[in-house]
Scaffold this motif. Sequence first.
Motif, PDB file in Angstrom:
ATOM      1  N   PRO A  83     -16.488   7.282  48.603  1.00 54.80           N
ATOM      2  CA  PRO A  83     -17.171   8.074  49.639  1.00 54.80           C
ATOM      3  C   PRO A  83     -16.332   9.273  50.060  1.00 54.80           C
ATOM      4  O   PRO A  83     -15.117   9.292  49.829  1.00 54.80           O
ATOM      5  N   SER A  84     -16.988  10.259  50.686  1.00 56.29           N
ATOM      6  CA  SER A  84     -16.225  11.385  51.217  1.00 56.29           C
ATOM      7  C   SER A  84     -15.417  10.879  52.417  1.00 56.29           C
ATOM      8  O   SER A  84     -15.778   9.881  53.034  1.00 56.29           O
ATOM      9  N   LEU A  85     -14.312  11.546  52.704  1.00 53.02           N
ATOM     10  CA  LEU A  85     -13.522  11.187  53.886  1.00 53.02           C
ATOM     11  C   LEU A  85     -13.628  12.351  54.862  1.00 53.02           C
ATOM     12  O   LEU A  85     -13.046  13.412  54.652  1.00 53.02           O
ATOM     13  N   GLN A  86     -14.420  12.185  55.893  1.00 57.89           N
ATOM     14  CA  GLN A  86     -14.602  13.229  56.901  1.00 57.89           C
ATOM     15  C   GLN A  86     -15.169  12.576  58.146  1.00 57.89           C
ATOM     16  O   GLN A  86     -15.966  11.652  58.049  1.00 57.89           O
ATOM     17  N   ASN A  87     -14.716  13.039  59.287  1.00 60.16           N
ATOM     18  CA  ASN A  87     -15.234  12.533  60.557  1.00 60.16           C
ATOM     19  C   ASN A  87     -15.208  11.005  60.621  1.00 60.16           C
ATOM     20  O   ASN A  87     -16.113  10.363  61.156  1.00 60.16           O
ATOM     21  N   LEU A  88     -14.142  10.426  60.059  1.00 65.65           N
ATOM     22  CA  LEU A  88     -14.041   8.963  60.008  1.00 65.65           C
ATOM     23  C   LEU A  88     -13.889   8.354  61.400  1.00 65.65           C
ATOM     24  O   LEU A  88     -14.224   7.197  61.617  1.00 65.65           O
ATOM     25  N   ALA A  89     -13.389   9.161  62.340  1.00 68.88           N
ATOM     26  CA  ALA A  89     -13.195   8.645  63.701  1.00 68.88           C
ATOM     27  C   ALA A  89     -14.525   8.246  64.343  1.00 68.88           C
ATOM     28  O   ALA A  89     -14.543   7.517  65.324  1.00 68.88           O
ATOM     29  N   TRP A  90     -15.632   8.748  63.787  1.00 63.43           N
ATOM     30  CA  TRP A  90     -16.953   8.399  64.340  1.00 63.43           C
ATOM     31  C   TRP A  90     -17.573   7.218  63.600  1.00 63.43           C
ATOM     32  O   TRP A  90     -18.707   6.859  63.836  1.00 63.43           O
TER      33      TRP A  90
END
Length: 319
Positions: A83-90
């Motif tokens: 998967p892409s890794l972005q905005n993982l904090a959400w």
Amino acid sequence: MLSVKDAQNFVDYPNYWPQPYIDLSQLKQQEIELGRNLFYDPILSEDSSISCSSCHLQATGFTHIDHNVSHGIYGRKGTRNAPSLQNLAWNKTFHWDGGVTRLSGQAVNPITHPAEMNFTMKGVLKRLNRSEKYKGLLKDFSKEKNYTSSLLLHSLAQFTASLVSCQSKYDEMKAGKIIFTEQEEKGYQLFKQNCSACHTEPLFMRNEYASNGLPIDSTLKDIGRFSITHKNNDSLTFKIPSLRNCEVTFPYMHDGRFKKLKEVINHYTNESLVHSNYLDKRLKRSIKLSEMDKKDLLSFLLTLTDRKFLTNKQYSFPK
Ligand code: HEC
Ligand code: HEC
């Protein structure tokens, strides 16, 4: 080196976004930097050939593009698309089936997975504690005397949590800095009618699992969330992924079965979709789009590309 003040700007996000599950104001620039060094270093794999970035490349939204499913050490094939890794904090959970519930422990999986890095935590720590480079980095970036599992996993999680994408054309439109073209605006309306119940703004994902009607792959036999919960309702459901940067995160879906966004749109508009087993109720009403509508929808999806994120030097290979 970046100052802590830069770091705070660095993890900024628009004020109308929901609260993240990880408090980004608590990220420490020193720890992010240590995590970045580790993320780009093949030292974490058994034969020192594979780094996190081998499967998670910045230019493609921190996913891989050359294979349907991931390729790791010794050419071994995994069973899922990275998967892409972005905005993982959400994200409340991680992995396609939500099998990982905390970002701070996630990296144990790739490090020890036989088809990814095939190593042991003990082995990695021994190497880091002997390495001159990492002894130096420890002095620069940490108060600890030695590398421990928690320091390693925590630093990697600090870096991945810092990967925030919020500067796409869509975001500029939301901020009132630009307006969409007529075609993008039409596509946006079609998106809101047909897609946003699951790919919900502004993150274009939901912390839920759903079946979008993909038939099971007869070789991989991936049953998704069911493998974690063993509940019938979870059969063939997968995490609803973010569509941010989807222009570059191909191939698509948990098994990378589609190479082009056009194929994805054709999947959702296929008349027989409504008859799929386990299909989510939000897709029970068939989606009818003309060829022109499909082009409009695609042009909207392209507004989610965030070139600043994909080229941000603070996320790239450390100097
Ligand atoms: C061989 C390829 C490969 C390597 C190397 C790799 N990953 Fe991944 N990564 C994947 C795949 C595949 C998944 C999805 C796993 C699943 O759903 O079961 C994933 C999932 C993730 C996720 C969860 C993302 C989400 O939205 O759920 C994070 C975070 C992550 N990887 C970070 C890392 C870090 C940090 C490293 C290095 C320590 C790393 N990865 C190394 C292939 C890889
Ligand atoms: C019922 C909820 C739901 C709706 C409605 C929905 N999707 Fe999805 N979408 C998903 C799920 C779940 C996945 C992941 C499926 C998988 O990998 O098995 C997905 C995956 C995708 C992907 C692949 C993303 C990636 O990183 O691999 C794209 C692109 C996409 N959807 C676009 C759309 C578009 C465009 C629409 C509207 C026409 C739409 N979706 C409507 C649930 C939905």
